[in-house]
Design a protein around this motif. Structure first.
Motif, PDB file in Angstrom:
ATOM      1  N   CYS A 106       0.733   0.450  -5.658  1.00 37.90           N
ATOM      2  CA  CYS A 106      -0.726   0.372  -5.675  1.00 37.90           C
ATOM      3  C   CYS A 106      -1.216  -0.925  -6.316  1.00 37.90           C
ATOM      4  CB  CYS A 106      -1.299   1.588  -6.404  1.00 37.90           C
ATOM      5  SG  CYS A 106      -0.959   3.161  -5.552  1.00 37.90           S
ATOM      6  N   VAL A 107      -0.508  -1.420  -7.324  1.00 38.54           N
ATOM      7  CA  VAL A 107      -0.876  -2.706  -7.923  1.00 38.54           C
ATOM      8  C   VAL A 107      -0.751  -3.817  -6.890  1.00 38.54           C
ATOM      9  CG1 VAL A 107      -0.112  -4.464  -9.577  1.00 38.54           C
ATOM     10  CG2 VAL A 107      -0.395  -2.106 -10.323  1.00 38.54           C
ATOM     11  N   VAL A 108       0.315  -3.804  -6.104  1.00 36.40           N
ATOM     12  CA  VAL A 108       0.495  -4.828  -5.076  1.00 36.40           C
ATOM     13  C   VAL A 108      -0.609  -4.734  -4.022  1.00 36.40           C
ATOM     14  CG1 VAL A 108       2.014  -5.577  -3.193  1.00 36.40           C
ATOM     15  CG2 VAL A 108       2.959  -5.108  -5.456  1.00 36.40           C
ATOM     16  N   MET A 109      -1.037  -3.515  -3.694  1.00 34.16           N
ATOM     17  CA  MET A 109      -2.147  -3.372  -2.737  1.00 34.16           C
ATOM     18  C   MET A 109      -3.404  -4.037  -3.278  1.00 34.16           C
ATOM     19  SD  MET A 109      -0.865  -1.910  -0.168  1.00 34.16           S
ATOM     20  CE  MET A 109       0.690  -2.677  -0.680  1.00 34.16           C
ATOM     21  N   ARG A 110      -3.661  -3.870  -4.566  1.00 31.34           N
ATOM     22  CA  ARG A 110      -4.851  -4.474  -5.159  1.00 31.34           C
ATOM     23  C   ARG A 110      -4.771  -6.000  -5.119  1.00 31.34           C
ATOM     24  NH1 ARG A 110      -8.761  -2.202  -8.307  1.00 31.34           N
ATOM     25  NH2 ARG A 110      -8.469  -0.543  -6.791  1.00 31.34           N
ATOM     26  N   LEU A 111      -3.575  -6.539  -5.305  1.00 25.65           N
ATOM     27  CA  LEU A 111      -3.408  -7.986  -5.248  1.00 25.65           C
ATOM     28  C   LEU A 111      -3.531  -8.525  -3.825  1.00 25.65           C
ATOM     29  CD1 LEU A 111      -0.399  -8.392  -7.712  1.00 25.65           C
ATOM     30  CD2 LEU A 111      -2.743  -9.171  -8.089  1.00 25.65           C
ATOM     31  N   LEU A 112      -3.019  -7.777  -2.861  1.00 25.42           N
ATOM     32  CA  LEU A 112      -3.015  -8.252  -1.478  1.00 25.42           C
ATOM     33  C   LEU A 112      -4.358  -8.060  -0.778  1.00 25.42           C
ATOM     34  CD1 LEU A 112       0.480  -7.004  -0.226  1.00 25.42           C
ATOM     35  CD2 LEU A 112      -0.174  -9.339  -0.865  1.00 25.42           C
ATOM     36  N   ILE A 113      -4.952  -6.882  -0.961  1.00 25.43           N
ATOM     37  CA  ILE A 113      -6.161  -6.542  -0.207  1.00 25.43           C
ATOM     38  C   ILE A 113      -7.419  -6.836  -1.002  1.00 25.43           C
ATOM     39  CG2 ILE A 113      -7.275  -4.725   1.171  1.00 25.43           C
ATOM     40  CD1 ILE A 113      -4.625  -3.305   1.302  1.00 25.43           C
ATOM     41  N   ARG A 114      -7.287  -6.876  -2.313  1.00 28.68           N
ATOM     42  CA  ARG A 114      -8.374  -7.233  -3.205  1.00 28.68           C
ATOM     43  C   ARG A 114      -9.598  -6.346  -2.991  1.00 28.68           C
ATOM     44  NH1 ARG A 114      -7.106 -13.102  -4.896  1.00 28.68           N
ATOM     45  NH2 ARG A 114      -9.193 -13.013  -5.780  1.00 28.68           N
ATOM     46  N   ARG A 115     -10.718  -6.892  -2.597  1.00 34.92           N
ATOM     47  CA  ARG A 115     -11.943  -6.108  -2.532  1.00 34.92           C
ATOM     48  C   ARG A 115     -11.860  -4.964  -1.526  1.00 34.92           C
ATOM     49  NH1 ARG A 115     -18.062  -8.465  -1.498  1.00 34.92           N
ATOM     50  NH2 ARG A 115     -19.177  -6.585  -2.150  1.00 34.92           N
ATOM     51  N   ARG A 116     -11.054  -5.139  -0.490  1.00 37.56           N
ATOM     52  CA  ARG A 116     -10.939  -4.096   0.525  1.00 37.56           C
ATOM     53  C   ARG A 116     -10.041  -2.953   0.075  1.00 37.56           C
ATOM     54  NH1 ARG A 116      -9.577  -5.568   6.458  1.00 37.56           N
ATOM     55  NH2 ARG A 116      -9.938  -3.307   6.503  1.00 37.56           N
ATOM     56  N   CYS A 117      -9.356  -3.135  -1.033  1.00 38.46           N
ATOM     57  CA  CYS A 117      -8.477  -2.071  -1.524  1.00 38.46           C
ATOM     58  C   CYS A 117      -9.320  -0.930  -2.083  1.00 38.46           C
ATOM     59  CB  CYS A 117      -7.542  -2.595  -2.612  1.00 38.46           C
ATOM     60  SG  CYS A 117      -6.360  -1.359  -3.181  1.00 38.46           S
ATOM     61  N   PRO A 118      -9.107   0.286  -1.606  1.00 42.57           N
ATOM     62  CA  PRO A 118      -9.863   1.421  -2.145  1.00 42.57           C
ATOM     63  C   PRO A 118      -9.529   1.642  -3.619  1.00 42.57           C
ATOM     64  CG  PRO A 118      -8.681   2.005  -0.128  1.00 42.57           C
ATOM     65  CD  PRO A 118      -8.153   0.687  -0.579  1.00 42.57           C
ATOM     66  N   PRO A 119     -10.385   2.339  -4.344  1.00 42.05           N
ATOM     67  CA  PRO A 119     -10.053   2.682  -5.730  1.00 42.05           C
ATOM     68  C   PRO A 119      -8.813   3.573  -5.779  1.00 42.05           C
ATOM     69  CG  PRO A 119     -12.003   3.872  -5.001  1.00 42.05           C
ATOM     70  CD  PRO A 119     -11.704   2.872  -3.943  1.00 42.05           C
ATOM     71  N   VAL A 120      -8.093   3.479  -6.885  1.00 38.31           N
ATOM     72  CA  VAL A 120      -6.812   4.180  -7.031  1.00 38.31           C
ATOM     73  C   VAL A 120      -6.890   5.163  -8.195  1.00 38.31           C
ATOM     74  CG1 VAL A 120      -4.329   3.946  -7.409  1.00 38.31           C
ATOM     75  CG2 VAL A 120      -5.572   2.188  -6.118  1.00 38.31           C
ATOM     76  N   LEU A 121      -6.562   6.415  -7.906  1.00 41.98           N
ATOM     77  CA  LEU A 121      -6.441   7.443  -8.938  1.00 41.98           C
ATOM     78  C   LEU A 121      -4.957   7.672  -9.183  1.00 41.98           C
ATOM     79  CD1 LEU A 121      -7.891   9.618 -10.717  1.00 41.98           C
ATOM     80  CD2 LEU A 121      -7.503  11.214  -8.826  1.00 41.98           C
ATOM     81  N   VAL A 122      -4.506   7.465 -10.418  1.00 46.74           N
ATOM     82  CA  VAL A 122      -3.079   7.507 -10.750  1.00 46.74           C
ATOM     83  C   VAL A 122      -2.771   8.751 -11.569  1.00 46.74           C
ATOM     84  CG1 VAL A 122      -1.152   6.250 -11.778  1.00 46.74           C
ATOM     85  CG2 VAL A 122      -3.127   4.995 -10.882  1.00 46.74           C
ATOM     86  N   LYS A 123      -1.853   9.546 -11.076  1.00 48.74           N
ATOM     87  CA  LYS A 123      -1.343  10.676 -11.859  1.00 48.74           C
ATOM     88  C   LYS A 123      -0.192  10.176 -12.710  1.00 48.74           C
ATOM     89  CE  LYS A 123       1.484  13.904 -10.505  1.00 48.74           C
ATOM     90  NZ  LYS A 123       2.144  15.042  -9.845  1.00 48.74           N
ATOM     91  N   ILE A 124      -0.316  10.278 -14.031  1.00 46.02           N
ATOM     92  CA  ILE A 124       0.747   9.844 -14.930  1.00 46.02           C
ATOM     93  C   ILE A 124       1.774  10.971 -15.012  1.00 46.02           C
ATOM     94  CG2 ILE A 124       1.323   9.123 -17.268  1.00 46.02           C
ATOM     95  CD1 ILE A 124      -0.281   7.071 -15.693  1.00 46.02           C
ATOM     96  N   SER A 125       2.913  10.749 -14.361  1.00 49.06           N
ATOM     97  CA  SER A 125       3.898  11.812 -14.203  1.00 49.06           C
ATOM     98  C   SER A 125       5.046  11.720 -15.194  1.00 49.06           C
ATOM     99  CB  SER A 125       4.462  11.773 -12.776  1.00 49.06           C
ATOM    100  OG  SER A 125       5.046  10.511 -12.500  1.00 49.06           O
TER     101      SER A 125
END
Length: 426
Positions: free
Chosen positions: A118-137
């Motif tokens: 998900c971090v890589v998606m934020r770097l690649l897609i930037r503004r088009r990347c949807p918000p990410v909800l992370v379950k800490i497992s």
């Protein structure tokens, strides 16, 4: 491609009823894993509630393929070669391709394993990347790591803090852990009890009859359930069982994984083949819960282990390492089992030797597991995702600058749970 609809923020501004959420869930494959199993069960519940859920698969294969919910919409990219050896890189490519072509309101990151994707998606897609909800497992303090590695791990957590949006704690004690280790404000954390069970499965497990005292006519039957992976530190469990159990006691290990060959060799070297059994991967572990007297856990770190919740529902006291900030609460501060220090083979052996004195779980203790059901959690997850989808997305470049500043600011203070910088021995 799905037909475009007004996003959640736009509909809210117009005073319209919110549209169904478009949720993407990256999953490597159908190989056995608690994170993936819970994610698929949640996805089924969200779909049943009318939301548009896509499971973005790295590989449409795995031992649990037959157990996967058939009502879900699975999306994958074809590949002429096996991608198992580089599944994380392939998952990044699959999710990137999916998010570039499909309108998505929120990405559900089912566990820590998928945070890098998900971090890589934020770097690649930037503004088009949807918000990410992370379950800490998993545990974030990671006291099992040597100090240098722990420092690097905490730097990585700060990158997640800057790049991802909101985090889910699987039990109350984890909330403070997430705030402390990530250095975030409490409003970015929501506590949703780990949905390890369905209501139907809880009813099935809680209906298993239990003896109210240690059996006099036979030895105790110990059970371990989970992936045979390094994190679980099963060599320690086997040695503790050998050192603490009585001659008539038995241990059944349910699960499979990369460590199985080494574990079987260890059992053979200790001449314990007649008392330690490897059941392998099973589709339905409930018969093993029915026949057991105690659950054993020897993990170096966990989040809120689903296997402990299942055992409590089934009426099994748990003997475990203190591998998570949630374990004391999960075991009712001693009313549902016994905790020993992580990596301490002598302490675990002593607890196994005294297992006959551990009180059996009454109906009230078993009912605690009902808190951890899909039905309770699914609604809370939807509320958290709805609030994320309604927020404006980050401007291009703002996240990467914030990430750099975050990493430069250092790491959070060492947890009081990490009393020593020495790594526990296996």
């Amino acid at each position: 491609m799905r037909p475009p609809t007004a996003d959640a923020a736009g509909r809210e501004r117009l005073g319209l009823m919110p549209a169904p959420l478009r949720i993407a869930i990256p999953i490597h494959s159908f190989e056995p894993g608690g994170v993936e199993r819970v994610a698929l069960n949640l996805a089924s519940a969200w779909r049943a509630a009318g939301h548009d859920v896509r499971v973005v698969l790295g590989r449409d294969e795995g031992a649990d393929r037959s157990r996967a919910p058939c009502d879900l919409d699975y999306w994958s990219l074809p590949s002429r070669i096996s991608t198992a050896a580089f599944e994380t890189l392939w998952m990044m490519w699959c999710l990137f391709r999916y998010l570039r072509r499909e309108d998505t309101d929120v990405v559900f990151c089912a566990g820590n394993t998928y945070a890098v994707v998900c971090v890589v998606m934020r770097l690649l897609i930037r503004r088009r990347c949807p918000p990410v909800l992370v379950k800490i497992s998993n545990d974030l303090y990671r006291c099992d790591l040597p100090p240098g590695y722990r420092h690097l791990y905490h730097l990585w957590l700060k990158v997640q803090r800057a790049m991802l949006d909101r985090f889910v704690a699987l039990a109350g004690p984890m909330n403070r852990e997430i705030v402390e280790t990530l250095g975030i404000t409490p409003d970015r954390v929501v506590t949703i009890c780990d949905p390890a069970l369905t209501a139907e499965r809880f009813a099935k497990l809680s209906g298993i009859p239990r003896e109210q005292a240690a059996p006099l006519h036979r030895g105790l039957r110990f059970l371990a359930v989970g992936r045979l992976a390094r994190q679980k530190n099963l060599p320690l469990l086997i040695r503790a069982f050998v050192g603490g159990s009585h001659a008539s006691d038995t241990l059944t290990i349910v699960g499979d994984g990369a460590e199985r060959g080494k574990l079987e060799a260890l059992v053979a070297a200790l001449a314990m083949q007649d008392r330690v059994t490897f059941a392998g991967h099973v589709v339905d572990p409930d018969p093993f819960y029915r026949r057991a007297d105690f659950l054993l856990m020897s993990s170096d770190y966990e989040g809120v282990p689903a296997v402990a919740i299942e055992a409590i529902a089934a009426g099994l006291p748990v003997i475990a390492t203190d591998c998570s900030s949630s374990m004391k609460t999960l075991l009712g501060h001693g009313s549902r089992g016994v905790l020993v220090p992580v990596g301490d083979v002598s302490a675990l052996a002593a607890a196994i030797g005294k297992a006959g004195r551990i009180p059996r779980l009454d109906a009230a203790s078993r009912s605690y597991a009902e808190t951890f059901t899909i039905e309770c959690a699914a609604r809370k997850y939807l509320a958290a995702m709805r609030s994320l989808a309604a927020r404006p997305r980050q401007e291009p470049g703002s996240i990467s600058r914030r990430a750099a500043a975050s990493v430069a600011s250092g790491v959070p203070p060492a947890s009081t749970r990490c009393q020593s910088d020495k790594s526990p021995s296996a």
